[in-house]
Design a protein around this motif. Structure first.
Motif, short mmCIF file in Angstrom:
data_model
loop_
_atom_site.label_atom_id
_atom_site.label_comp_id
_atom_site.label_asym_id
_atom_site.label_seq_id
_atom_site.Cartn_x
_atom_site.Cartn_y
_atom_site.Cartn_z
N SER A 110 -34.23 -58.58 -61.09
CA SER A 110 -35.43 -58.76 -61.90
C SER A 110 -35.44 -57.82 -63.10
CB SER A 110 -36.68 -58.49 -61.05
OG SER A 110 -36.65 -57.17 -60.52
N VAL A 111 -34.32 -57.16 -63.33
CA VAL A 111 -34.18 -56.24 -64.46
C VAL A 111 -33.47 -56.96 -65.60
CG1 VAL A 111 -33.19 -54.05 -65.24
CG2 VAL A 111 -34.08 -54.26 -62.91
N PRO A 112 -33.97 -56.93 -66.82
CA PRO A 112 -35.23 -56.31 -67.25
C PRO A 112 -36.44 -57.10 -66.80
CG PRO A 112 -34.23 -57.46 -69.08
CD PRO A 112 -33.26 -57.55 -67.95
N GLY A 113 -37.55 -56.40 -66.56
CA GLY A 113 -38.73 -57.06 -66.03
C GLY A 113 -39.58 -57.76 -67.07
N LYS A 114 -39.48 -57.34 -68.33
CA LYS A 114 -40.30 -57.96 -69.37
C LYS A 114 -39.78 -59.35 -69.69
CE LYS A 114 -41.76 -53.64 -71.55
NZ LYS A 114 -41.80 -52.85 -72.80
N PRO A 115 -40.66 -60.36 -69.70
CA PRO A 115 -40.22 -61.74 -69.94
C PRO A 115 -39.48 -61.93 -71.26
CG PRO A 115 -42.48 -61.71 -69.13
CD PRO A 115 -42.10 -60.29 -69.41
N HIS A 116 -39.95 -61.29 -72.34
CA HIS A 116 -39.29 -61.47 -73.64
C HIS A 116 -37.88 -60.90 -73.61
CE1 HIS A 116 -42.54 -63.32 -75.70
NE2 HIS A 116 -43.37 -62.29 -75.57
N LEU A 117 -37.70 -59.76 -72.97
CA LEU A 117 -36.36 -59.17 -72.89
C LEU A 117 -35.43 -60.03 -72.06
CD1 LEU A 117 -37.07 -55.33 -72.47
CD2 LEU A 117 -36.19 -56.54 -74.47
N ARG A 118 -35.95 -60.60 -70.98
CA ARG A 118 -35.13 -61.48 -70.14
C ARG A 118 -34.70 -62.72 -70.92
NH1 ARG A 118 -34.30 -60.39 -64.98
NH2 ARG A 118 -33.62 -62.52 -64.56
N LYS A 119 -35.62 -63.26 -71.71
CA LYS A 119 -35.28 -64.45 -72.50
C LYS A 119 -34.21 -64.13 -73.55
CE LYS A 119 -39.76 -66.75 -71.95
NZ LYS A 119 -41.01 -67.17 -72.63
N ARG A 120 -34.33 -62.97 -74.17
CA ARG A 120 -33.34 -62.59 -75.19
C ARG A 120 -31.97 -62.36 -74.55
NH1 ARG A 120 -37.12 -58.34 -78.55
NH2 ARG A 120 -38.49 -59.90 -79.50
N LEU A 121 -31.97 -61.69 -73.42
CA LEU A 121 -30.70 -61.43 -72.74
C LEU A 121 -30.08 -62.74 -72.25
CD1 LEU A 121 -28.78 -59.19 -71.95
CD2 LEU A 121 -30.02 -58.94 -69.80
N LEU A 122 -30.92 -63.65 -71.76
CA LEU A 122 -30.43 -64.97 -71.35
C LEU A 122 -29.80 -65.69 -72.52
CD1 LEU A 122 -30.25 -67.33 -69.32
CD2 LEU A 122 -32.57 -67.99 -70.02
N PHE A 123 -30.42 -65.58 -73.70
CA PHE A 123 -29.85 -66.24 -74.87
C PHE A 123 -28.51 -65.63 -75.26
CE2 PHE A 123 -29.21 -66.22 -79.48
CZ PHE A 123 -29.05 -67.59 -79.67
N VAL A 124 -28.39 -64.31 -75.20
CA VAL A 124 -27.12 -63.65 -75.53
C VAL A 124 -26.01 -64.15 -74.61
CG1 VAL A 124 -25.89 -61.45 -75.53
CG2 VAL A 124 -28.16 -61.60 -76.55
N MET A 125 -26.32 -64.26 -73.32
CA MET A 125 -25.33 -64.74 -72.37
C MET A 125 -24.96 -66.20 -72.64
SD MET A 125 -26.72 -63.06 -68.83
CE MET A 125 -26.76 -61.27 -68.62
N LEU A 126 -25.95 -67.01 -72.91
CA LEU A 126 -25.70 -68.42 -73.21
C LEU A 126 -24.88 -68.57 -74.48
CD1 LEU A 126 -26.22 -71.43 -72.64
CD2 LEU A 126 -28.34 -71.22 -73.96
#
Length: 203
Positions: free
Chosen positions: A122-138
């Motif tokens: 669940s790290v990072p816990g902030k939704p915006h940070l998770r979305k950004r990190l998901l985009f970087v991976m994608l």
């Protein structure tokens, strides 16, 4: 670009810069689908947002068309559209060399564990940070796959992935520090160092 009152202007600028960059480096068009995916990932999906992005992307074309209409003598400095499309449509499998395989192993050795950790944590816990990190991976996954099907652009696409790999590396080794992660960190660093030395020495 993030969801706030300035999002429309930021999207306009981002897509305009992407289009303008593609005049000098046509391969920048490869990033257009990723820009669109980013809008969906972070929630910039309103009609106003899509219109801002579309207007931004087409604005440089409008300026170019208007310039050529007023000053036709500049047409000789603009590559024809056919050449532009041909350069983008070259799809040829990348040559599979020893160092490309070794660099792919190094990259996957960071990408895959980082993706697994992201999915299970669940790290990072902030939704915006998770979305950004998901985009970087994608984005890195898409560019990685594309580089093997676009041989002439392999080195360029690899260079575009380096910042994303650095982000995933920092995420992987800062999220959960354990004895195993410390050992893996040492292995990864040694692998990259040896690979770079060999690449410089033999190439």
């Amino acid at each position: 670009c993030q969801p706030d009152e300035r999002a429309a202007g930021s999207l306009f600028s981002a897509f305009a810069l992407l289009c303008l960059s593609s005049f000098f480096l046509p391969q920048c068009v490869f990033l257009l689908p990723l820009f669109v995916v980013y809008m969906s990932v972070v929630g910039l999906t309103g009609v106003r947002m899509w219109l801002s992005a579309a207007l931004g992307f087409f604005m440089p074309f409008w300026f170019l068309t208007g310039t050529l209409y007023v000053w036709p003598e500049f047409a000789g400095y603009v590559p024809p559209l056919v050449t532009y499309v041909e350069e983008l449509s070259i799809m040829d499998f990348a040559e599979i060399g020893t160092f490309r395989i070794l660099y792919a192993v190094a990259e996957l050795g960071i990408m895959l564990p980082a993706m697994a950790l992201f999915a299970a944590s669940s790290v990072p816990g902030k939704p915006h940070l998770r979305k950004r990190l998901l985009f970087v991976m994608l984005a890195n996954a898409v560019l990685f796959a594309l580089s093997w099907f676009s041989g002439p652009n392999y080195e360029l696409l690899y260079a575009w992935r380096v910042p994303g790999v650095a982000i995933m590396l920092s995420y992987l080794f800062s999220s959960k520090v354990t004895r195993l992660s410390n050992v893996y960190f040492i292995v990864v660093v040694l692998y990259w160092l040896i690979l770079m030395v060999l690449d410089v020495w033999l190439n």
